[in-house]
Scaffold this motif. Structure first.
Motif, PDB file in Angstrom:
ATOM      1  N   GLN A  41      -5.872  64.078 -43.329  1.00  0.00           N
ATOM      2  CA  GLN A  41      -6.926  64.064 -42.294  1.00  0.00           C
ATOM      3  C   GLN A  41      -8.096  63.198 -42.688  1.00  0.00           C
ATOM      4  N   PRO A  42      -8.776  62.560 -41.669  1.00  0.00           N
ATOM      5  CA  PRO A  42      -9.893  61.787 -42.060  1.00  0.00           C
ATOM      6  C   PRO A  42     -10.990  62.857 -42.579  1.00  0.00           C
ATOM      7  N   GLY A  43     -11.835  62.283 -43.702  1.00  0.00           N
ATOM      8  CA  GLY A  43     -12.869  62.819 -44.404  1.00  0.00           C
ATOM      9  C   GLY A  43     -12.416  63.746 -45.474  1.00  0.00           C
ATOM     10  N   PHE A  44     -11.210  64.007 -45.531  1.00  0.00           N
ATOM     11  CA  PHE A  44     -10.564  65.112 -46.443  1.00  0.00           C
ATOM     12  C   PHE A  44     -11.067  64.440 -48.085  1.00  0.00           C
ATOM     13  N   ILE A  60     -11.035  75.900 -52.304  1.00  0.00           N
ATOM     14  CA  ILE A  60     -12.345  75.083 -51.942  1.00  0.00           C
ATOM     15  C   ILE A  60     -11.729  74.026 -51.580  1.00  0.00           C
ATOM     16  N   CYS A  61     -12.022  73.611 -50.253  1.00  0.00           N
ATOM     17  CA  CYS A  61     -11.669  72.181 -49.907  1.00  0.00           C
ATOM     18  C   CYS A  61     -13.080  71.641 -49.321  1.00  0.00           C
ATOM     19  N   TYR A  62     -12.934  70.117 -49.857  1.00  0.00           N
ATOM     20  CA  TYR A  62     -14.311  69.524 -49.380  1.00  0.00           C
ATOM     21  C   TYR A  62     -14.017  68.301 -48.360  1.00  0.00           C
ATOM     22  N   TRP A  63     -14.897  67.992 -47.668  1.00  0.00           N
ATOM     23  CA  TRP A  63     -14.893  67.302 -46.585  1.00  0.00           C
ATOM     24  C   TRP A  63     -16.103  66.302 -46.198  1.00  0.00           C
ATOM     25  N   ASP A  64     -16.131  65.169 -45.771  1.00  0.00           N
ATOM     26  CA  ASP A  64     -17.267  64.271 -45.927  1.00  0.00           C
ATOM     27  C   ASP A  64     -18.303  64.691 -44.771  1.00  0.00           C
ATOM     28  N   ARG A  70     -14.468  70.332 -38.927  1.00  0.00           N
ATOM     29  CA  ARG A  70     -14.239  71.080 -37.626  1.00  0.00           C
ATOM     30  C   ARG A  70     -12.812  70.547 -37.174  1.00  0.00           C
ATOM     31  N   ALA A  71     -12.530  69.268 -37.217  1.00  0.00           N
ATOM     32  CA  ALA A  71     -11.331  68.767 -36.713  1.00  0.00           C
ATOM     33  C   ALA A  71      -9.992  69.322 -37.593  1.00  0.00           C
ATOM     34  N   TRP A  72     -10.285  69.453 -38.688  1.00  0.00           N
ATOM     35  CA  TRP A  72      -9.219  70.323 -39.474  1.00  0.00           C
ATOM     36  C   TRP A  72      -8.770  71.480 -39.078  1.00  0.00           C
ATOM     37  N   GLN A  74      -9.045  72.634 -36.358  1.00  0.00           N
ATOM     38  CA  GLN A  74      -8.239  72.801 -34.883  1.00  0.00           C
ATOM     39  C   GLN A  74      -6.849  71.985 -35.046  1.00  0.00           C
ATOM     40  N   ASN A  75      -6.505  71.419 -36.162  1.00  0.00           N
ATOM     41  CA  ASN A  75      -5.193  70.934 -36.394  1.00  0.00           C
ATOM     42  C   ASN A  75      -4.066  71.850 -35.828  1.00  0.00           C
ATOM     43  N   ASP A  76      -3.131  71.561 -35.114  1.00  0.00           N
ATOM     44  CA  ASP A  76      -2.183  72.327 -34.437  1.00  0.00           C
ATOM     45  C   ASP A  76      -1.245  73.209 -35.802  1.00  0.00           C
ATOM     46  N   GLU A  77      -0.820  72.323 -36.749  1.00  0.00           N
ATOM     47  CA  GLU A  77      -0.238  72.869 -37.700  1.00  0.00           C
ATOM     48  C   GLU A  77      -1.071  73.866 -38.510  1.00  0.00           C
ATOM     49  N   HIS A  78      -2.303  73.413 -38.797  1.00  0.00           N
ATOM     50  CA  HIS A  78      -3.115  74.299 -39.436  1.00  0.00           C
ATOM     51  C   HIS A  78      -3.580  75.768 -38.797  1.00  0.00           C
ATOM     52  N   LEU A  79      -3.710  75.488 -37.457  1.00  0.00           N
ATOM     53  CA  LEU A  79      -3.778  76.675 -36.606  1.00  0.00           C
ATOM     54  C   LEU A  79      -2.749  77.685 -36.588  1.00  0.00           C
ATOM     55  N   GLU A  80      -1.562  77.181 -36.813  1.00  0.00           N
ATOM     56  CA  GLU A  80      -0.180  78.035 -37.217  1.00  0.00           C
ATOM     57  C   GLU A  80      -0.134  78.968 -38.300  1.00  0.00           C
ATOM     58  N   ALA A  81      -0.679  78.077 -39.566  1.00  0.00           N
ATOM     59  CA  ALA A  81      -1.042  78.485 -40.621  1.00  0.00           C
ATOM     60  C   ALA A  81      -2.041  79.687 -40.745  1.00  0.00           C
TER      61      ALA A  81
END
Length: 106
Positions: A41-44, A60-64, A70-72, A74-81
């Motif tokens: 993912q962009p910005g991870f 803890i996940c870090y983002w730029d 926010r995009a992460w 809404q990721n379809d696979e992440h939504l399922e998780a």
């Protein structure tokens, strides 16, 4: 392992969960997939995870930027998780979103 992050500011998602004890094999598989997918993912920037009280975890996940975070979400696979977490894997969880303004260490 401690994530290598750039100088602040950046964003962090603090995820604390208590396991339900259900469907552990699929949980492990999905967890591996989420790590793989997050790296794409962009910005991870990275992540850290630890066991909590023997029946839970803290990740803890870090983002730029907040937009990439926010995009992460809404990721379809992440939504399922996320759905599986609510419906099966966790008996409770908490998510905290923070902007890191200062960071230091050795």
């Amino acid at each position: 392992m401690i994530a290598k992050t750039p100088p602040p500011p950046y964003w962090a998602v603090i995820f604390t969960a208590v396991f339900s004890g259900k469907d552990g094999a699929n949980y492990e598989s999905m967890g591996g997939r989420m790590v793989e997918l997050a790296h794409q993912q962009p910005g991870f920037l990275g992540y850290e995870t630890a066991q909590a009280d023997g029946n839970g975890e803290i990740t803890i996940c870090y983002w730029d930027t907040e937009a990439n975070l926010r995009a992460w979400k809404q990721n379809d696979e992440h939504l399922e998780a996320q759905r599986m977490g609510r419906d099966v894997w966790y008996s409770g969880y908490s998510i905290r979103i923070v902007k890191v303004e200062r960071a230091y260490g050795i």
